[in-house]
Write a protein that holds these residues in place. Sequence first.
Motif, PDB file in Angstrom:
ATOM      1  N   ARG A  62       0.858  -1.199   0.000  1.00 63.03           N
ATOM      2  CA  ARG A  62       0.000   0.000   0.000  1.00 63.03           C
ATOM      3  C   ARG A  62       0.885   1.237   0.000  1.00 63.03           C
ATOM      4  O   ARG A  62       1.963   1.239   0.581  1.00 63.03           O
ATOM      5  CB  ARG A  62      -0.930   0.014   1.214  1.00 63.03           C
ATOM      6  CG  ARG A  62      -1.918  -1.156   1.236  1.00 63.03           C
ATOM      7  CD  ARG A  62      -2.816  -1.097   2.467  1.00 63.03           C
ATOM      8  NE  ARG A  62      -3.743  -2.224   2.515  1.00 63.03           N
ATOM      9  CZ  ARG A  62      -4.898  -2.274   1.889  1.00 63.03           C
ATOM     10  NH1 ARG A  62      -5.267  -1.250   1.133  1.00 63.03           N
ATOM     11  NH2 ARG A  62      -5.683  -3.331   1.972  1.00 63.03           N
ATOM     12  N   ALA A  63       0.424   2.220  -0.691  1.00 64.84           N
ATOM     13  CA  ALA A  63       1.161   3.476  -0.746  1.00 64.84           C
ATOM     14  C   ALA A  63       0.189   4.625  -0.483  1.00 64.84           C
ATOM     15  O   ALA A  63      -0.933   4.625  -0.978  1.00 64.84           O
ATOM     16  CB  ALA A  63       1.838   3.644  -2.098  1.00 64.84           C
ATOM     17  N   LEU A  64       0.630   5.546   0.291  1.00 66.27           N
ATOM     18  CA  LEU A  64      -0.156   6.737   0.593  1.00 66.27           C
ATOM     19  C   LEU A  64       0.458   7.917  -0.134  1.00 66.27           C
ATOM     20  O   LEU A  64       1.678   8.105  -0.136  1.00 66.27           O
ATOM     21  CB  LEU A  64      -0.184   6.989   2.098  1.00 66.27           C
ATOM     22  CG  LEU A  64      -0.836   5.886   2.957  1.00 66.27           C
ATOM     23  CD1 LEU A  64      -0.748   6.253   4.442  1.00 66.27           C
ATOM     24  CD2 LEU A  64      -2.291   5.698   2.559  1.00 66.27           C
ATOM     25  N   GLY A  65      -0.362   8.668  -0.775  1.00 65.86           N
ATOM     26  CA  GLY A  65       0.145   9.825  -1.497  1.00 65.86           C
ATOM     27  C   GLY A  65      -0.979  10.795  -1.800  1.00 65.86           C
ATOM     28  O   GLY A  65      -2.149  10.551  -1.465  1.00 65.86           O
ATOM     29  N   PHE A  66      -0.629  11.851  -2.443  1.00 63.47           N
ATOM     30  CA  PHE A  66      -1.584  12.893  -2.772  1.00 63.47           C
ATOM     31  C   PHE A  66      -1.417  13.257  -4.243  1.00 63.47           C
ATOM     32  O   PHE A  66      -0.312  13.258  -4.768  1.00 63.47           O
ATOM     33  CB  PHE A  66      -1.364  14.135  -1.901  1.00 63.47           C
ATOM     34  CG  PHE A  66      -1.519  13.868  -0.425  1.00 63.47           C
ATOM     35  CD1 PHE A  66      -2.775  13.897   0.175  1.00 63.47           C
ATOM     36  CD2 PHE A  66      -0.407  13.549   0.341  1.00 63.47           C
ATOM     37  CE1 PHE A  66      -2.899  13.639   1.538  1.00 63.47           C
ATOM     38  CE2 PHE A  66      -0.532  13.298   1.692  1.00 63.47           C
ATOM     39  CZ  PHE A  66      -1.774  13.337   2.290  1.00 63.47           C
ATOM     40  N   GLY A  67      -2.514  13.513  -4.898  1.00 69.05           N
ATOM     41  CA  GLY A  67      -2.477  13.878  -6.301  1.00 69.05           C
ATOM     42  C   GLY A  67      -3.255  12.884  -7.147  1.00 69.05           C
ATOM     43  O   GLY A  67      -4.004  12.049  -6.629  1.00 69.05           O
ATOM     44  N   ASN A  68      -3.089  12.951  -8.440  1.00 64.22           N
ATOM     45  CA  ASN A  68      -3.792  12.080  -9.380  1.00 64.22           C
ATOM     46  C   ASN A  68      -2.854  10.958  -9.834  1.00 64.22           C
ATOM     47  O   ASN A  68      -1.761  11.224 -10.341  1.00 64.22           O
ATOM     48  CB  ASN A  68      -4.260  12.877 -10.607  1.00 64.22           C
ATOM     49  CG  ASN A  68      -5.274  13.945 -10.238  1.00 64.22           C
ATOM     50  OD1 ASN A  68      -6.090  13.750  -9.331  1.00 64.22           O
ATOM     51  ND2 ASN A  68      -5.219  15.077 -10.934  1.00 64.22           N
ATOM     52  N   ALA A  69      -3.285   9.712  -9.632  1.00 68.35           N
ATOM     53  CA  ALA A  69      -2.498   8.547 -10.060  1.00 68.35           C
ATOM     54  C   ALA A  69      -2.918   8.152 -11.469  1.00 68.35           C
ATOM     55  O   ALA A  69      -4.101   8.001 -11.765  1.00 68.35           O
ATOM     56  CB  ALA A  69      -2.711   7.387  -9.088  1.00 68.35           C
ATOM     57  N   ARG A  70      -1.949   7.992 -12.353  1.00 68.95           N
ATOM     58  CA  ARG A  70      -2.218   7.595 -13.726  1.00 68.95           C
ATOM     59  C   ARG A  70      -1.347   6.402 -14.090  1.00 68.95           C
ATOM     60  O   ARG A  70      -0.174   6.360 -13.694  1.00 68.95           O
ATOM     61  CB  ARG A  70      -1.927   8.759 -14.686  1.00 68.95           C
ATOM     62  CG  ARG A  70      -2.878   9.930 -14.533  1.00 68.95           C
ATOM     63  CD  ARG A  70      -2.546  11.019 -15.539  1.00 68.95           C
ATOM     64  NE  ARG A  70      -1.175  11.513 -15.355  1.00 68.95           N
ATOM     65  CZ  ARG A  70      -0.609  12.411 -16.148  1.00 68.95           C
ATOM     66  NH1 ARG A  70      -1.282  12.902 -17.189  1.00 68.95           N
ATOM     67  NH2 ARG A  70       0.624  12.801 -15.914  1.00 68.95           N
ATOM     68  N   PRO A  71      -1.884   5.440 -14.824  1.00 71.33           N
ATOM     69  CA  PRO A  71      -1.075   4.276 -15.229  1.00 71.33           C
ATOM     70  C   PRO A  71      -0.024   4.663 -16.260  1.00 71.33           C
ATOM     71  O   PRO A  71      -0.214   5.592 -17.048  1.00 71.33           O
ATOM     72  CB  PRO A  71      -2.111   3.311 -15.824  1.00 71.33           C
ATOM     73  CG  PRO A  71      -3.216   4.192 -16.303  1.00 71.33           C
ATOM     74  CD  PRO A  71      -3.275   5.353 -15.330  1.00 71.33           C
ATOM     75  N   GLY A  72       1.095   3.923 -16.237  1.00 72.04           N
ATOM     76  CA  GLY A  72       2.137   4.187 -17.215  1.00 72.04           C
ATOM     77  C   GLY A  72       1.735   3.747 -18.612  1.00 72.04           C
ATOM     78  O   GLY A  72       2.059   4.400 -19.594  1.00 72.04           O
ATOM     79  N   ASP A  73       1.035   2.614 -18.739  1.00 74.46           N
ATOM     80  CA  ASP A  73       0.569   2.093 -20.027  1.00 74.46           C
ATOM     81  C   ASP A  73      -0.913   1.748 -19.924  1.00 74.46           C
ATOM     82  O   ASP A  73      -1.365   1.252 -18.891  1.00 74.46           O
ATOM     83  CB  ASP A  73       1.357   0.843 -20.437  1.00 74.46           C
ATOM     84  CG  ASP A  73       2.830   1.144 -20.666  1.00 74.46           C
ATOM     85  OD1 ASP A  73       3.115   2.053 -21.471  1.00 74.46           O
ATOM     86  OD2 ASP A  73       3.675   0.492 -20.034  1.00 74.46           O
ATOM     87  N   ILE A  74      -1.636   2.007 -20.982  1.00 71.22           N
ATOM     88  CA  ILE A  74      -3.067   1.710 -21.033  1.00 71.22           C
ATOM     89  C   ILE A  74      -3.322   0.812 -22.235  1.00 71.22           C
ATOM     90  O   ILE A  74      -2.840   1.077 -23.332  1.00 71.22           O
ATOM     91  CB  ILE A  74      -3.904   3.006 -21.152  1.00 71.22           C
ATOM     92  CG1 ILE A  74      -3.667   3.905 -19.934  1.00 71.22           C
ATOM     93  CG2 ILE A  74      -5.387   2.665 -21.273  1.00 71.22           C
ATOM     94  CD1 ILE A  74      -4.396   5.228 -20.011  1.00 71.22           C
ATOM     95  N   TRP A  75      -4.061  -0.270 -22.019  1.00 74.87           N
ATOM     96  CA  TRP A  75      -4.395  -1.207 -23.096  1.00 74.87           C
ATOM     97  C   TRP A  75      -5.895  -1.459 -23.082  1.00 74.87           C
ATOM     98  O   TRP A  75      -6.460  -1.839 -22.059  1.00 74.87           O
ATOM     99  CB  TRP A  75      -3.641  -2.518 -22.921  1.00 74.87           C
ATOM    100  CG  TRP A  75      -4.025  -3.574 -23.922  1.00 74.87           C
ATOM    101  CD1 TRP A  75      -3.981  -3.485 -25.271  1.00 74.87           C
ATOM    102  CD2 TRP A  75      -4.533  -4.880 -23.631  1.00 74.87           C
ATOM    103  NE1 TRP A  75      -4.411  -4.652 -25.856  1.00 74.87           N
ATOM    104  CE2 TRP A  75      -4.751  -5.523 -24.867  1.00 74.87           C
ATOM    105  CE3 TRP A  75      -4.807  -5.570 -22.448  1.00 74.87           C
ATOM    106  CZ2 TRP A  75      -5.251  -6.824 -24.947  1.00 74.87           C
ATOM    107  CZ3 TRP A  75      -5.290  -6.865 -22.525  1.00 74.87           C
ATOM    108  CH2 TRP A  75      -5.505  -7.486 -23.777  1.00 74.87           C
TER     109      TRP A  75
END
Length: 253
Positions: A62-75
């Motif tokens: 688990r990771a805690l963070g702030f902001g918008n998470a986006r995937p590196g690759d999308i398929w």
Amino acid sequence: MRVPRIPAIFGRRLLIFPPILIGAAVLYTVVAGRNVPQQEAIPEASRPLLVIETPRTAVVPRALGFGNARPGDIWSAVAEVKGRIIEIHPELTAGSIIHQGETVVRIDPTEYELQIARLTAEVAKIVAQQIELDRQKVNYQAALAIEQESLGLAERERERLRKLRASNAVTESEYEQTSRNVLSQQQSVQSLRSSLNVLPSQQQALAASLDAKKAAMGQAQLDLERTTLKAPFDCRLSDVALEERQFVAAGQS
């Protein structure tokens, strides 16, 4: 009798040896009487250790963070062929992780397998037709040689009867019959030549048809491979909109 006298310089040089001998004797006495230090073995000290057996445990990072998470690759999985879904990944649900190379969806390949079988039979048929044309060419050439020989005999016979008719040795009807034989042989020769002339175009047509069937075969084999969709990389599913036994069209997500 006089005793020879030793020069004074040699006497002074001899006086140095007694102190050297005395010093060497004292050094030997000190070294010989010195006590050699003894080595003592040091006992190993034992220390108690506490051992704890740790069980294997599945850990979810688990990771805690702030902001918008986006995937590196999308398929986005898109069906390249149509058909009914006969197999899906057992964990094909939103949020699941699928590893690279795993089968995501498998479409019924029966239609494409039948198409490959049909094209295989058509290719074999065209190849058999090409072999038959090659045999016909050999047969036509042999028959043409025979007919040309027969035509030569008929023409010589007609020429002989023409000379005999001039002297009224043969009737007009016999000469005309010979002429008809010559015309018949000429027609046979021309027919065989026409058949031989048609063979190259027929062979070209079969070759073109064979190339088309092989191209269709390649496309059918490609479509058969496209009935299986595999994950191109490790990915987490975000949205799933299909289920087993569902019919999908080409281009459908």
